[in-house]
Motif scaffolding. Sequence first.
Motif, short mmCIF file in Angstrom:
data_model
loop_
_atom_site.label_atom_id
_atom_site.label_comp_id
_atom_site.label_asym_id
_atom_site.label_seq_id
_atom_site.Cartn_x
_atom_site.Cartn_y
_atom_site.Cartn_z
N LYS A 80 0.83 -1.20 0.00
CA LYS A 80 0.00 0.00 0.00
C LYS A 80 0.87 1.26 0.00
O LYS A 80 1.95 1.29 0.59
CB LYS A 80 -0.90 0.04 1.24
CG LYS A 80 -1.82 -1.17 1.38
CD LYS A 80 -2.80 -1.28 0.22
CE LYS A 80 -3.74 -2.47 0.42
NZ LYS A 80 -4.65 -2.65 -0.75
N ILE A 81 0.38 2.29 -0.68
CA ILE A 81 1.00 3.61 -0.58
C ILE A 81 0.57 4.22 0.75
O ILE A 81 -0.61 4.16 1.12
CB ILE A 81 0.55 4.51 -1.74
CG1 ILE A 81 0.96 3.88 -3.08
CG2 ILE A 81 1.14 5.91 -1.60
CD1 ILE A 81 0.37 4.58 -4.30
N TYR A 82 1.53 4.76 1.49
CA TYR A 82 1.19 5.33 2.80
C TYR A 82 0.17 6.47 2.67
O TYR A 82 0.22 7.26 1.71
CB TYR A 82 2.45 5.87 3.49
CG TYR A 82 3.33 4.80 4.09
CD1 TYR A 82 2.94 4.13 5.26
CD2 TYR A 82 4.55 4.47 3.52
CE1 TYR A 82 3.76 3.15 5.82
CE2 TYR A 82 5.37 3.50 4.07
CZ TYR A 82 4.96 2.84 5.23
OH TYR A 82 5.77 1.88 5.78
N ASP A 83 -0.71 6.54 3.65
CA ASP A 83 -1.70 7.63 3.70
C ASP A 83 -0.99 8.98 3.68
O ASP A 83 -0.04 9.19 4.44
CB ASP A 83 -2.55 7.52 4.96
CG ASP A 83 -3.52 6.35 4.92
OD1 ASP A 83 -3.79 5.84 3.82
OD2 ASP A 83 -4.00 5.96 6.00
N GLY A 84 -1.45 9.87 2.83
CA GLY A 84 -0.89 11.22 2.76
C GLY A 84 0.20 11.40 1.74
O GLY A 84 0.55 12.53 1.39
N ILE A 85 0.76 10.30 1.22
CA ILE A 85 1.86 10.41 0.27
C ILE A 85 1.39 11.05 -1.04
O ILE A 85 2.02 11.99 -1.55
CB ILE A 85 2.51 9.04 0.00
CG1 ILE A 85 3.38 8.63 1.19
CG2 ILE A 85 3.33 9.05 -1.28
CD1 ILE A 85 4.62 9.46 1.38
N LEU A 86 0.32 10.55 -1.62
CA LEU A 86 -0.11 11.05 -2.93
C LEU A 86 -0.49 12.53 -2.86
O LEU A 86 -0.11 13.31 -3.73
CB LEU A 86 -1.27 10.22 -3.46
CG LEU A 86 -0.93 8.76 -3.82
CD1 LEU A 86 -2.17 8.05 -4.36
CD2 LEU A 86 0.20 8.70 -4.84
N ASP A 87 -1.23 12.92 -1.84
CA ASP A 87 -1.60 14.33 -1.69
C ASP A 87 -0.36 15.20 -1.52
O ASP A 87 -0.29 16.31 -2.08
CB ASP A 87 -2.52 14.51 -0.48
CG ASP A 87 -3.92 13.97 -0.72
OD1 ASP A 87 -4.29 13.78 -1.90
OD2 ASP A 87 -4.64 13.74 0.27
N THR A 88 0.61 14.72 -0.76
CA THR A 88 1.84 15.48 -0.55
C THR A 88 2.62 15.63 -1.85
O THR A 88 3.10 16.72 -2.18
CB THR A 88 2.72 14.80 0.52
OG1 THR A 88 1.99 14.78 1.76
CG2 THR A 88 4.03 15.54 0.71
N LEU A 89 2.75 14.56 -2.60
CA LEU A 89 3.48 14.62 -3.87
C LEU A 89 2.79 15.57 -4.85
O LEU A 89 3.45 16.36 -5.53
CB LEU A 89 3.59 13.22 -4.48
CG LEU A 89 4.43 12.20 -3.70
CD1 LEU A 89 4.38 10.85 -4.40
CD2 LEU A 89 5.87 12.67 -3.55
N ARG A 90 1.46 15.50 -4.92
CA ARG A 90 0.73 16.39 -5.83
C ARG A 90 0.96 17.85 -5.45
O ARG A 90 1.21 18.70 -6.32
CB ARG A 90 -0.77 16.07 -5.78
CG ARG A 90 -1.17 14.73 -6.39
CD ARG A 90 -2.67 14.63 -6.49
NE ARG A 90 -3.11 13.27 -6.79
CZ ARG A 90 -3.61 12.44 -5.90
NH1 ARG A 90 -3.79 12.83 -4.64
NH2 ARG A 90 -3.98 11.22 -6.25
N THR A 91 0.88 18.15 -4.16
CA THR A 91 1.05 19.53 -3.71
C THR A 91 2.46 20.03 -3.97
O THR A 91 2.66 21.18 -4.41
CB THR A 91 0.72 19.64 -2.21
OG1 THR A 91 -0.63 19.21 -2.00
CG2 THR A 91 0.87 21.08 -1.73
N LEU A 92 3.45 19.18 -3.73
CA LEU A 92 4.84 19.57 -3.99
C LEU A 92 5.05 19.88 -5.47
O LEU A 92 5.72 20.85 -5.83
CB LEU A 92 5.79 18.45 -3.54
CG LEU A 92 5.96 18.26 -2.03
CD1 LEU A 92 6.79 17.01 -1.75
CD2 LEU A 92 6.60 19.48 -1.39
#
Length: 204
Positions: A80-92
């Motif tokens: 699983k991708i850790y919770d919060g990773i995708l949102d953080t990557l998108r924002t960065l």
Amino acid sequence: MNCYIFDVDGTLIDSSGVYLPALKQVLEERGCTHTPEMLKKAFGMTGRQGLAYFGIPEEQQDEVMHRWESLAYSNLLQVKIYDGILDTLRTLRESGNCLGVVTSRTCAQFDGGVKPLGLGEYFDTIVCSDEVAHPKPAPDAVFECLRRLGASPEQALYIGDSAFDMQCAQSAGVKSALALWGCHEPEKLTADVRLSHPSEILGL
């Protein structure tokens, strides 16, 4: 700081529940001595470093690696991708930062075990262990990542979960951030920043 470099296993994805049992099974099939602590220590190494750590001769490592990967990939849906990773990557990315990966996986292991999760599209470059002369904890892969990104060490932060990650960052002269969400023994590690959740990266 506008260059964020990420480790993969234990940082972007929760894979220990798949890869460590597979490694344990392979070691038991070979009659190799192991403990839970040894398995956790090997998790931050390249596959070959890990097998050597358990005493697998170099001439047998290709065969053992194939068996280990086959067992792990059969349970890839459990990674699983850790919770919060995708949102953080998108924002960065939306904020104009450059993103890279430095991993102990080989290119084939990244393609087989990480790309299917859809993470590759978020990064400007990915440096795998077989693309440099000396993998982590040596700084070679971080230097190569910075070269590809056109960034200096002063602009970069390396986020990882293991001693090898922190040593690699220090050797490369970049700031280190310890991903506590995937770290097995955080009390034993030193880092410039300690992060409890991926979203905390955005506040740095």
